[in-house]
Design an enzyme around this catalytic site. Sequence first.
Site, PDB file in Angstrom:
ATOM      1  N   SER A 186       0.843  -1.195   0.000  1.00 47.22           N
ATOM      2  CA  SER A 186       0.000   0.000   0.000  1.00 47.22           C
ATOM      3  C   SER A 186       0.876   1.241   0.000  1.00 47.22           C
ATOM      4  O   SER A 186       2.079   1.177   0.243  1.00 47.22           O
ATOM      5  CB  SER A 186      -0.896   0.011   1.241  1.00 47.22           C
ATOM      6  N   LYS A 187       0.224   2.345  -0.279  1.00 46.72           N
ATOM      7  CA  LYS A 187       0.936   3.624  -0.311  1.00 46.72           C
ATOM      8  C   LYS A 187       1.574   3.890   1.048  1.00 46.72           C
ATOM      9  O   LYS A 187       2.667   4.437   1.154  1.00 46.72           O
ATOM     10  CB  LYS A 187      -0.081   4.711  -0.670  1.00 46.72           C
ATOM     11  N   ARG A 188       0.852   3.474   2.078  1.00 45.71           N
ATOM     12  CA  ARG A 188       1.346   3.716   3.435  1.00 45.71           C
ATOM     13  C   ARG A 188       2.648   2.961   3.731  1.00 45.71           C
ATOM     14  O   ARG A 188       3.490   3.444   4.459  1.00 45.71           O
ATOM     15  CB  ARG A 188       0.276   3.371   4.466  1.00 45.71           C
TER      16      ARG A 188
END
Length: 494
Positions: A259-261
């Site tokens: 994920s982007k996170r």
Amino acid sequence: MSVRVRFAPSPTGALHIGGLRTALYNYLYAKKNGGQFILRIEDTDKYRKVKGAEEYITEALNWSGIKPDESPSTPGDYGPYRQSERVSIYHKYIGELINKGKAYYAFDTNEELNKIREDNERQKKTFKYGTHNRMQLKNALSQSDSVTKEFLKKGPYVVRLKVNSGETIKIKDGVRGLIEIQSDEVDDKILIKADGMPTYHFANIVDDHLMKITHVIRGEEWLPSLALHQLIYEAFGWEAPVFMHLPLILKPIGKGKLSKRDGEKMGFPVFPIAWGKSRGFKERGFLPEALMNYLALLGWNPGTDEEIFEMDALIRNFDTKKIQKAGAKFDFEKARWINHKFLGFSDEKVILERFAEFFDCFPERWSKKMRSIIYTLLKDRLFLLEEIKIESKLFLVDPTEYDVKVLNKIQRHDPKKIVNQFCKLIKEGVPVKNWKHQIQEWNDKEGLPFGVIMQSLRLAIVGNLSGPDIFSICEILGNEISLRRLENFFNHQH
Ligand code: GLU
């Protein structure tokens, strides 16, 4: 039939590396087979559309070297290439399905459906609009013609696919093999929404058919929609393209999808080029060719130990039979290593020109030739071009501190005396290329380990033991700065 593949992103945000990998695999497949690679923008969901996203996608593909043969800005014979401009086409084709009895109008309001959904939930059942209950719901099949006419006049209404029960849907996926799904598991999905716009599923199939797409290569997240897609093809009586669903890209550590996170937490980019405040691979100093090489290997392998491929070699070697089923773990270190390899064999002059923004940290007084010499000297140490800023510091800033560990280790050999000897050489005008020889002669009497001599020199010039060849550094620094650094070391209270 010539191969035609498409990349069909929805402009709901920036293109992340998962999407970029899908685009790359499509591109490689098209080029390998002498076919066409098409970019189609799936922008029928006006609520999820994000400003600037389409431009971003185009720019990111352009930077990546993945050039579509047909796209909104370079249309071919199958346009328009933006779904929002094809709405009349979808209306024509939905009419065809309705006339054939393969789709029907439905008039249930959201409130009505929500209520049934909640009732079902209370009874621990999941609500599915389909054969078993469609006659109890509000639609053209359950209502009389005159009531239907009234509803159609009043609006709003949706159009649903009529899914038959008791059928086995068989689909061959190029990566996963034969997939069988029971039609009872598929509900009467909406094809045209209450706002008159098609759903992704419907527009996607109509367009793939009309654009003569032969192979659909896309992320695994679309696998659950495959049966529905197959049913829409069958409803029209069209031949479905060959499907290939790519494995997920997984987090570097732990379980689940990248994920982007994860990128934010672990300090690696997830976008090809900057999006808002997030720096992309481009801004971190990746060569696009290196990123493509890395992404190609994220779910595919050539079947050999070879790992470095320029685009033409990727095209030659790409074989969809070697796409893996299992998820591929994202490995930033590997991506960096591939970039390092590309920096290693790329022509210096080309790098200095093509990626000029990374060399802004070089002072203006450095000539072109000097820049090239310095870059050549440093490039073995670079994994990302952004590191040039830190690596080139040793030419710009005199050390004020010296690595204590090293100092302690060599102290008993009197490094000041050694450094003093180098000072003498400079003052006598001995060119750097002769230093080694002269110092060896001096050492004939001293009998010091040669390693210590080199360490003393490096410590005085750089402050620690890292960096490229020390004589080359001194050569670039010139007599004046080299002498200044040697004297600073000499005068420093260790
Ligand atoms: N618009 C879909 C997406 O955003 C395309 C999926 C497909 O390739 O069929 O990923």
